[in-house]
Motif scaffolding. Structure first.
Motif, PDB file in Angstrom:
ATOM      1  N   GLU A  22       0.832  -1.192   0.000  1.00  0.00           N
ATOM      2  CA  GLU A  22       0.000   0.000   0.000  1.00  0.00           C
ATOM      3  C   GLU A  22       0.874   1.252   0.000  1.00  0.00           C
ATOM      4  N   ASN A  23       0.367   2.298  -0.633  1.00  0.00           N
ATOM      5  CA  ASN A  23       1.040   3.605  -0.655  1.00  0.00           C
ATOM      6  C   ASN A  23       2.439   3.538  -1.254  1.00  0.00           C
ATOM      7  N   GLU A  24       2.643   2.622  -2.167  1.00  0.00           N
ATOM      8  CA  GLU A  24       3.922   2.494  -2.852  1.00  0.00           C
ATOM      9  C   GLU A  24       3.700   2.673  -4.348  1.00  0.00           C
ATOM     10  N   LYS A  25       4.741   3.146  -5.039  1.00  0.00           N
ATOM     11  CA  LYS A  25       4.667   3.202  -6.491  1.00  0.00           C
ATOM     12  C   LYS A  25       4.590   1.781  -7.032  1.00  0.00           C
ATOM     13  N   GLU A  26       3.877   1.632  -8.154  1.00  0.00           N
ATOM     14  CA  GLU A  26       3.674   0.296  -8.714  1.00  0.00           C
ATOM     15  C   GLU A  26       4.990  -0.450  -8.926  1.00  0.00           C
ATOM     16  N   ARG A  27       6.020   0.277  -9.417  1.00  0.00           N
ATOM     17  CA  ARG A  27       7.266  -0.424  -9.727  1.00  0.00           C
ATOM     18  C   ARG A  27       7.904  -1.025  -8.483  1.00  0.00           C
ATOM     19  N   ASN A  28       7.602  -0.478  -7.298  1.00  0.00           N
ATOM     20  CA  ASN A  28       8.172  -1.018  -6.067  1.00  0.00           C
ATOM     21  C   ASN A  28       7.546  -2.351  -5.672  1.00  0.00           C
ATOM     22  N   ASN A  29       6.443  -2.708  -6.325  1.00  0.00           N
ATOM     23  CA  ASN A  29       5.841  -4.010  -6.068  1.00  0.00           C
ATOM     24  C   ASN A  29       6.512  -5.128  -6.847  1.00  0.00           C
ATOM     25  N   LYS A  30       7.426  -4.764  -7.749  1.00  0.00           N
ATOM     26  CA  LYS A  30       8.262  -5.774  -8.402  1.00  0.00           C
ATOM     27  C   LYS A  30       9.399  -6.076  -7.428  1.00  0.00           C
ATOM     28  N   ARG A  31       9.197  -7.027  -6.553  1.00  0.00           N
ATOM     29  CA  ARG A  31      10.118  -7.159  -5.430  1.00  0.00           C
ATOM     30  C   ARG A  31      10.303  -8.619  -5.036  1.00  0.00           C
ATOM     31  N   VAL A  32      11.377  -8.837  -4.257  1.00  0.00           N
ATOM     32  CA  VAL A  32      11.643 -10.136  -3.651  1.00  0.00           C
ATOM     33  C   VAL A  32      11.829  -9.915  -2.159  1.00  0.00           C
ATOM     34  N   GLU A  33      11.246 -10.800  -1.349  1.00  0.00           N
ATOM     35  CA  GLU A  33      11.346 -10.690   0.102  1.00  0.00           C
ATOM     36  C   GLU A  33      11.813 -12.022   0.696  1.00  0.00           C
ATOM     37  N   ILE A  34      12.334 -11.929   1.924  1.00  0.00           N
ATOM     38  CA  ILE A  34      12.795 -13.117   2.655  1.00  0.00           C
ATOM     39  C   ILE A  34      11.907 -13.286   3.874  1.00  0.00           C
ATOM     40  N   SER A  35      11.188 -14.395   3.958  1.00  0.00           N
ATOM     41  CA  SER A  35      10.352 -14.680   5.114  1.00  0.00           C
ATOM     42  C   SER A  35      11.042 -15.714   5.998  1.00  0.00           C
ATOM     43  N   ILE A  36      11.246 -15.373   7.275  1.00  0.00           N
ATOM     44  CA  ILE A  36      11.923 -16.274   8.204  1.00  0.00           C
ATOM     45  C   ILE A  36      10.938 -17.371   8.623  1.00  0.00           C
ATOM     46  N   THR A  37      11.288 -18.619   8.323  1.00  0.00           N
ATOM     47  CA  THR A  37      10.380 -19.742   8.609  1.00  0.00           C
ATOM     48  C   THR A  37      10.743 -20.464   9.906  1.00  0.00           C
ATOM     49  N   SER A  38      12.010 -20.423  10.303  1.00  0.00           N
ATOM     50  CA  SER A  38      12.400 -21.023  11.581  1.00  0.00           C
ATOM     51  C   SER A  38      13.751 -20.471  12.017  1.00  0.00           C
ATOM     52  N   ILE A  39      13.981 -20.509  13.336  1.00  0.00           N
ATOM     53  CA  ILE A  39      15.259 -20.086  13.890  1.00  0.00           C
ATOM     54  C   ILE A  39      15.709 -21.171  14.857  1.00  0.00           C
ATOM     55  N   ASP A  40      16.798 -21.852  14.513  1.00  0.00           N
ATOM     56  CA  ASP A  40      17.280 -22.957  15.347  1.00  0.00           C
ATOM     57  C   ASP A  40      18.047 -22.438  16.563  1.00  0.00           C
TER      58      ASP A  40
END
Length: 297
Positions: A279-297
């Motif tokens: 939300e509230n971002e320019k459209e081009r900023n939605n061309k993105r890659v993110e890292i979701s943390i799934t576990s922490i040993d």
């Protein structure tokens, strides 16, 4: 002998900076108009609709329209008439094009006049043939995109907003399971999963952070912008013709990290298409890659 001047109007709607695809096909089709008319007859309208249906389920890469007039009338009048004829056909095709992948429309007008030497016997037949619009299509058959997807299968606004609350940076401490790290300054070629050189600094930073936190397991999540989510969940990868560009880009990061020593068992990847726009971002900023943390040993 009589001279006839044919006016040509070219309308180009470029929907993709397409790479050469083995699936790409081109086709030409002509529709015809009555004298001094820019609306199709019922018969021609039905012919055009039958033609479109005959193509099957396709993804359109580009549409070109050429509008013609016969010799009667001034050049200025014929120019306006040929444009109206092209616009008539454009309106019919526009709805199809609007349901395609991530589009960026561009148009151009190219005016040319061709002088033909015709006999009286040839004149009437040639006039009839010149009252037309030629349609040039570049497309490939869609075997991958489900146009029957129900609208309510998209995440709700609450789900989108809740996801944004989990967005973090590597500088935020402590990081916990479920946090999503947005990677800024990752750039890909348009319509492709090919990283640009100006992404190198961000990639080096990502590598260093993952090496410094070997207890993190994570999912690489790809996103795209600018597609019509009523019809598509993802943009088309122009190298394959498959509607999974967000996954292809996430997989490209996966391959880069693996090639640089990050163990494969620490990571996975997934494409989310246009499901989670920022939300509230320019459209081009939605061309993105993110890292979701799934576990922490």
């Amino acid at each position: 002998m009589k001279q006839i001047f044919t006016f040509l109007f070219l309308f180009g709607l470029t929907i993709s900076h397409s790479q050469e695809l083995t699936q790409v096909k081109t086709d030409k089709y002509s529709v015809y108009f009555d004298f001094d008319k820019h609306k199709l007859t019922d018969e021609e309208d039905q012919r055009l609709n039958d033609y479109i249906k005959s193509l099957g389920n396709i993804v359109i890469l580009s549409i070109g329209l050429e509008g013609f007039c016969d010799d009667r009338g001034s050049i200025e009048y014929n120019r306006a008439l040929s444009q109206r004829r092209a616009k008539t056909v454009s309106d019919i095709l526009q709805e199809i094009a609007s349901k395609q992948k991530n589009v960026e429309g561009r148009g151009k007008i190219d005016l040319r006049i061709t002088e033909l030497q015709l006999s009286e016997d040839e004149l009437d037949a040639t006039r009839q043939l010149n009252r037309r619009v030629d349609i040039y299509l570049e497309y490939f058959h869609n075997d991958f995109i489900d146009l029957s997807k129900p609208k309510d299968s998209l995440p709700t606004k609450v789900q989108v907003e809740n996801r944004q609350l989990r967005l973090k940076t590597f500088e935020d401490r402590p990081l916990k399971v479920g946090d999503i790290i947005k990677l800024k300054d990752l750039y890909f070629e348009g319509g492709r999963a090919v990283l640009l050189r100006k992404s190198e600094k961000q990639l080096e930073k990502l590598l260093n952070e993952l090496r410094n936190n070997p207890n993190f397991k994570f999912q690489i999540q790809g996103h795209v912008c600018c597609i019509d989510t009523q019809y598509f969940r993802d943009a088309v990868d122009e190298d394959t013709g498959i509607s999974n560009l967000s996954e292809s880009r996430a997989k490209a990061i996966f391959a880069y990290l693996k090639a640089n020593g990050i163990p494969e068992e620490r990571m996975s990847y997934k494409g989310f298409g246009r499901d989670y726009p920022l939300e509230n971002e320019k459209e081009r900023n939605n061309k993105r890659v993110e890292i979701s943390i799934t576990s922490i040993d």
